[in-house]
Design an enzyme around this catalytic site. Sequence first.
Site, short mmCIF file in Angstrom:
data_model
loop_
_atom_site.label_atom_id
_atom_site.label_comp_id
_atom_site.label_asym_id
_atom_site.label_seq_id
_atom_site.Cartn_x
_atom_site.Cartn_y
_atom_site.Cartn_z
N ASP A 313 39.47 25.71 64.88
CA ASP A 313 40.45 25.01 63.93
C ASP A 313 41.31 24.65 64.96
O ASP A 313 41.05 25.11 66.66
CB ASP A 313 41.30 25.65 62.89
N GLU A 519 47.60 24.06 53.04
CA GLU A 519 47.92 25.12 53.66
C GLU A 519 48.74 26.57 53.68
O GLU A 519 48.73 26.09 52.62
CB GLU A 519 47.98 24.82 55.40
#
Length: 636
Positions: A313, A519
Amino acid sequence: MGRSLLLIPIMGSMLLLLICSLLVVSEAKYVKYKDPKQPVGARIKDLMKRMTLAEKIGQMTQIERSVATADVMKKYYIGSVLSGGGSVPGPKATPETWVNTVNGIQKGSLSTRLGIPMIYGIDAVHGHNNVYNATIFPHNVGLGVTRDPALIKKIGAATALEVRATGIPYVFAPCIAVCRDPRWGRCYESYSEDHRIVQTMTDIIPGLQGEIPPNSRKGVPFVNGKQKVAACSKHYVGDGGTTGGINENNTVISLGGLMSIHMPAYLNSIKKGVATIMISYSSWNGKKMHANRDLITGFLKNKLKFKGFVISDWQGIDRITTPPHANYSYSVQAGVSAGIDMIMVPFVFTEFIDILTDQVNKKIIPMSRIDDAVRRILRVKFIMGLFENPLADLSFSNQLGSQEHRELAREAVRKSLVLLKNGKSSIKPLIPLPKKAPKILVAGSHADNLGYQCGGWTITWQGQGGNDITSGTTVLGAIRNTVHPTTQVVYNENPDKDFLKSNKFSYAIVVVGEQPYAETFGDSTNLTISEPGPSTIENVCGAVRCVVVIVSGRPVVVEPYVSKIDALVAAWLPGTEGQGVADVLFGDYGFTGKLARTWFKSVDQLPMNVGDDHYDPLFPFGFGLVTKGRITGDGN
């Protein structure tokens, strides 16, 4: 005469020499890895034996668009570039601008000694969401409600075409997290709390990549040509199970629990030929996933036989340490040794390249690990035809935001809505609403706000409010399009009691919910409707028969208002095609959606998932009232 006779054998020798030379030149020009007729394995082997360590490590490096000049690509042999959330060539950039940007970077890669094309990736998590004028589909939390894999496959195919319209061949989707706690800020990226629904929704992969041919070798990726894109199942593994729903936190669960809840959709993804898998920021029982060799190499690569590439990521290896980047040398060693093939650096790439080069030279990381990574990256690039078609053109530009795709998104909206209440008593339903009425009220912060109804990961990473972020139809716009021409539609975002008393409304539609987030910014301990939503509900529903439409990325606190509300609809984050909301409110189509998440009474109950001993929801998993539609008789 004699001299002429002497010239004949000399000329013959020269001709023979010339023919031999031409044969040698043509032989030298033939490069096996550039020959599409050769098997992929032979092409990989031929190319890898030509590559230096610098060229191999370059392939493992993914950098951000903003630092990816043609010169950088050429100098460091960079293998991949990405657009982070909201990273665009310019405001409201056209497909032509996108294609020119991607091609400009690609030309740098093609000018290297071996001419290995870079692969450009982007988050296309509910349509091509970074791009102005793209079709924005409902977020996954809504799509799970449909339980319709054929629809999801069509959405994948439409997304692939829109992404290709901008010259991009790789998407960081689908998110196959199983969100077990709605307090998690990424819960809207998850199809369901039930892994079986998430498994079904992996049909988006053949939509994005193409249908894998029968009898394909297990674990080998498949991308079917220029109309399709490489996909990425994420985030491996357990991202949706963190303690308290805290983003990037620790998932405390037994191996059996991990395998039965969070792993199954990865098996489906691999079976469907997914090209890449992204590792999760989170930990499993205290061990960072980006450093988990047992699960990445041992299980994913060796046991499941996954043959695509594993990608980190964003700054994922940096976050192996706390604080991030505290010991980058250790992070590089831990991440690459765990089995991550491509590192999303994304900015300070020379540091990564220098450290990894040093570690290989010192035999801290074996050459075999580097070769495994490069082999996998090249496999995906060869399989998807990137060597044959490295440069994009504008042949798909008419696909971006096409009417056909908008109609598909509108259908997805209709099928994703859940009717939670319909009338204060079942004998007096409010929905379907009459199209013909003297005067109706539309209220609420989310009624006329395209940005709010799209949510996070739309144009920018966090999303934003307003109607000028992209093109689409708000719920208010959809209502005005749908009612009878004689019906007066009055819009007041937050009407006070005096306004409500001085007007006589037949009914009201109140649209409220959460403001956009992505997020960690979306992590919430209270899960309340954004202000002034609760007061709008109290005022309007206290004075007029009302339907409340909740625009949110997850179930939110509604129990205090349910008794005052006549009808309640969960609309999730429907995207640009708000017309789908009006289609079912006014009965052209019926409600068919069933909750793919448990709707709690109070946050004190969380986490609470279907099957739990303490299961006492406001609306249970699978709940959803059904109405008949005028057009089809049902909602399909």
